[in-house]
Write an enzyme that holds these catalytic residues in place. Structure first.
Site, short mmCIF file in Angstrom:
data_model
loop_
_atom_site.label_atom_id
_atom_site.label_comp_id
_atom_site.label_asym_id
_atom_site.label_seq_id
_atom_site.Cartn_x
_atom_site.Cartn_y
_atom_site.Cartn_z
N ARG A 1 -3.68 -10.16 5.00
CA ARG A 1 -4.11 -10.30 3.42
C ARG A 1 -3.13 -9.88 2.76
O ARG A 1 -2.51 -8.48 2.86
CB ARG A 1 -5.58 -9.26 3.36
CG ARG A 1 -6.02 -9.24 1.95
CD ARG A 1 -7.27 -8.32 1.97
NE ARG A 1 -7.90 -8.25 0.47
CZ ARG A 1 -7.32 -7.56 -0.33
NH1 ARG A 1 -6.15 -6.81 -0.11
NH2 ARG A 1 -7.79 -7.76 -1.61
N LYS B 1 0.65 -1.28 0.21
CA LYS B 1 0.02 -0.04 -0.05
C LYS B 1 0.79 1.18 0.03
O LYS B 1 2.21 1.06 0.37
CB LYS B 1 -1.00 0.08 0.99
CG LYS B 1 -2.03 -1.10 0.80
CD LYS B 1 -3.38 -1.16 1.92
CE LYS B 1 -4.33 -1.85 1.48
NZ LYS B 1 -5.50 -2.40 2.45
N1 HH2 Z 1 -7.47 -3.68 0.92
C1 HH2 Z 1 -7.78 -3.87 -0.49
C2 HH2 Z 1 -8.85 -4.56 -0.99
N2 HH2 Z 1 -9.58 -5.30 0.00
N3 HH2 Z 1 -10.14 -6.15 2.09
C3 HH2 Z 1 -9.69 -5.97 3.37
N4 HH2 Z 1 -10.53 -6.65 4.23
N5 HH2 Z 1 -8.64 -5.02 3.87
C4 HH2 Z 1 -7.94 -4.79 3.27
O1 HH2 Z 1 -6.88 -3.91 3.82
C5 HH2 Z 1 -8.25 -4.61 1.73
C6 HH2 Z 1 -9.27 -5.39 1.21
C7 HH2 Z 1 -6.87 -3.19 -1.40
O2 HH2 Z 1 -5.84 -3.97 -1.86
P1 HH2 Z 1 -6.13 -4.82 -3.50
O3 HH2 Z 1 -6.82 -5.65 -3.58
O4 HH2 Z 1 -4.51 -5.41 -3.69
O5 HH2 Z 1 -6.42 -3.38 -4.37
P2 HH2 Z 1 -7.47 -2.97 -5.29
O6 HH2 Z 1 -8.62 -2.54 -4.27
O7 HH2 Z 1 -6.92 -2.07 -6.08
O8 HH2 Z 1 -7.82 -4.19 -6.12
#
Ligand code: HH2
Length: 257
Positions: A238, A204
């Protein structure tokens, strides 16, 4: 929890796993690397992301959830839409990871209650389009904790068993660098909620704010926060980089005993 983003625009791996075959192969690799849960998502929640329609999100996630489930893996569905969650549950998903903590879709809480699935309730002020516009808190940890307590109550009132609920402070969701660091420093206070704690720091932007690293060079920072969070009692991490995180956790555990 290994991340499987079936999206063209996720902040760190958008477009890499948009084809179902690529997403499934990636999920299988994450399990070989040590993931115990695969978190499949079809909509980016990065700051400024535009929402996607339900049909698009369904088409992206459903075949991937079905295949990974068919291979015997534990799958969570990262969505705030009840129709997407329902299709995933029907394909075998056991957990709904909802970044809106069941506030995004009025059908979501009832669905999760009826199907008896696990639910991740995450803190996010506003929505991804606006959440990074000057976030302010008097005491970020106290406010996130109070929000999560309220969402646990709402989930239980909707018929979701308390034992099914996990909580997540939403690192990077409507928070400055200092807010994210404060949450990570005081995880113990969130453990007082009495529910398993999910932490998502992986790749992040707050890591880049510390050392200027671009998104493809944040594995060290991601692993550092994962190990510290685990040592402070986080139950689920995660992450994108499962192999590196799993090794770091094994070594940290050996040292700390
Ligand atoms: N962060 C993201 C998405 N979903 N869910 C939970 N429970 N906690 C988190 O910190 C979280 C989440 C963001 O990360 P990522 O899926 O890699 O990116 P994007 O939202 O751009 O797909």
């Amino acid at each position: 929890m290994g991340i499987v983003n079936v999206t063209p625009d996720s902040f760190s791996d958008g477009g890499l796993f948009l084809e179902p075959e690529a997403a499934i192969a990636h999920g299988e690799q994450l399990v070989r690397d040590g993931a115990e849960i695969l978190d499949v998502g079809g909509e980016s929640t990065r700051p400024g992301a535009e929402p996607v329609g339900v049909e698009v999100e369904l088409a992206r996630t459903q075949p991937v959830v079905a295949d990974l489930e068919g291979l015997g893996y534990a799958v969570s569905i990262d969505t705030s839409k009840a129709r997407v969650a329902e299709a995933a549950i029907e394909a075998g998903a056991e957990i709904v990871n909802d970044v809106t903590a069941l506030r995004g879709d009025p059908e979501m809480a009832g669905l999760c209650a009826e199907r008896g699935v696990g639910v991740v309730l995450m803190h996010m002020p506003g929505d991804p389009r606006t959440m990074q516009d000057d976030p302010r808190y008097e005491d970020v940890v106290a406010e996130v904790k109070a929000f999560l307590a309220t969402r646990i109550e709402a989930a239980v009132a909707a018929g979701i068993g308390e034992e099914k609920i996990w909580v997540d402070p939403g690192i990077g969701f409507g928070k400055t660098l200092e807010h994210n660091l404060e949450l990570l420093r005081r995880l113990g206070e969130l453990r007082e909620l009495g529910r398993p704690l999910v932490i998502g720091t992986s790749r992040k932007s707050f890591i880049g704010k510390i050392d200027g690293s671009p998104v493809e060079e944040r594995i060290g920072g991601s692993v550092a926060t994962a190990v510290l969070a685990a040592a402070d009692g986080a139950d689920v991490l995660r992450v994108h980089d499962v192999a590196e995180t799993a090794q770091a956790l094994r070594v940290a555990e050996a040292v700390l005993g």
